[in-house]
Design a protein around this motif. Structure first.
Motif, PDB file in Angstrom:
ATOM      1  N   UNK A  26       0.769  -1.201   0.037  1.00  0.00           N
ATOM      2  CA  UNK A  26       0.000   0.013   0.012  1.00  0.00           C
ATOM      3  C   UNK A  26       0.826   1.234   0.104  1.00  0.00           C
ATOM      4  N   UNK A  27       1.935   1.289   0.818  1.00  0.00           N
ATOM      5  CA  UNK A  27       2.926   2.322   0.865  1.00  0.00           C
ATOM      6  C   UNK A  27       3.474   2.676  -0.516  1.00  0.00           C
ATOM      7  N   UNK A  28       3.824   1.414  -1.220  1.00  0.00           N
ATOM      8  CA  UNK A  28       4.310   1.591  -2.569  1.00  0.00           C
ATOM      9  C   UNK A  28       3.438   2.071  -3.587  1.00  0.00           C
ATOM     10  N   UNK A  30       1.082   4.286  -3.100  1.00  0.00           N
ATOM     11  CA  UNK A  30       0.878   5.617  -2.692  1.00  0.00           C
ATOM     12  C   UNK A  30       2.022   6.525  -2.862  1.00  0.00           C
ATOM     13  N   UNK A  31       3.054   5.743  -3.156  1.00  0.00           N
ATOM     14  CA  UNK A  31       4.624   6.248  -3.522  1.00  0.00           C
ATOM     15  C   UNK A  31       4.944   6.995  -2.224  1.00  0.00           C
ATOM     16  N   UNK A  32       4.660   6.327  -0.988  1.00  0.00           N
ATOM     17  CA  UNK A  32       5.125   6.960   0.077  1.00  0.00           C
ATOM     18  C   UNK A  32       6.730   6.446   0.379  1.00  0.00           C
ATOM     19  N   UNK A  33       7.602   7.603   0.606  1.00  0.00           N
ATOM     20  CA  UNK A  33       8.963   7.315   0.869  1.00  0.00           C
ATOM     21  C   UNK A  33       9.184   6.654   2.403  1.00  0.00           C
ATOM     22  N   UNK A  34       9.516   5.306   2.443  1.00  0.00           N
ATOM     23  CA  UNK A  34       9.464   4.614   3.533  1.00  0.00           C
ATOM     24  C   UNK A  34      10.862   3.619   3.614  1.00  0.00           C
TER      25      UNK A  34
END
Length: 168
Positions: A26-28, A30-34
């Motif tokens: 899900x983070x990927x 949304x292109x969230x930096x993690x």
């Protein structure tokens, strides 16, 4: 701000593996930096995670299981709170990040009654079709994962029953 996701690369639990995959996927999407931090191979990561999960969020045995999510050093939550935020379309608020322009998620100041929508218009309605598609695809993956988990649990239960019958 860097989002830290504490994972166990060599977990024996399929439920934990699926929860980890759900969060990361899900983070990927949304292109969230993690950053992924492995607690199975790195004792420092394991100890840091255990020490920084608030007491009220730890399970009865006192040992929090992955995935655990932090924004820098601030605790965001575990899989269940992440899932709830995802269902409520509040992932950015959960992560302590501002929602990107065009996001369906309403910024906190607008949720508090200071919205700037004009009559007949709802804040967040201008979300691009691409984001809608990502959310729909992620929801489908989550539903598939939940169904697979249920099937796997049922198979495990059936195998246990069969094993018990064989030993009798």
């Amino acid at each position: 701000m860097v989002i830290k996701v504490f994972l166990a690369s060599s977990s024996g639990s399929t439920a934990i593996k699926k929860k980890q995959q759900d969060v990361v996927g899900f983070l990927e999407a949304l292109k969230v930096d993690y950053t992924q931090l492995d607690i199975a191979c790195n004792e420092e990561n394991r100890m840091w995670m255990r020490q920084n999960v608030p007491e009220e969020k730890k399970p009865a045995n006192g040992i929090p299981l992955p995935p655990q999510i932090f924004n820098e050093n601030g605790y965001c939550g575990d899989y269940e709170t992440f899932f709830d935020a995802k269902e409520d379309n509040m992932v950015y608020a959960f992560l302590g990040l501002p929602p990107p322009p065009g996001s369906k998620e309403v910024p906190e100041e607008e949720r508090n009654g200071n919205d700037e929508a004009t009559e007949g218009e709802t804040v967040g309605d201008e979300a691009p079709a691409e984001e809608d598609q990502l959310v729909e695809e992620t929801d489908e993956v989550t539903e598939d994962t939940a169904q697979e988990e249920e099937e796997e649990e049922q198979e495990e239960e059936e195998a246990e029953v069969q094993e018990e019958e064989e030993t009798e």
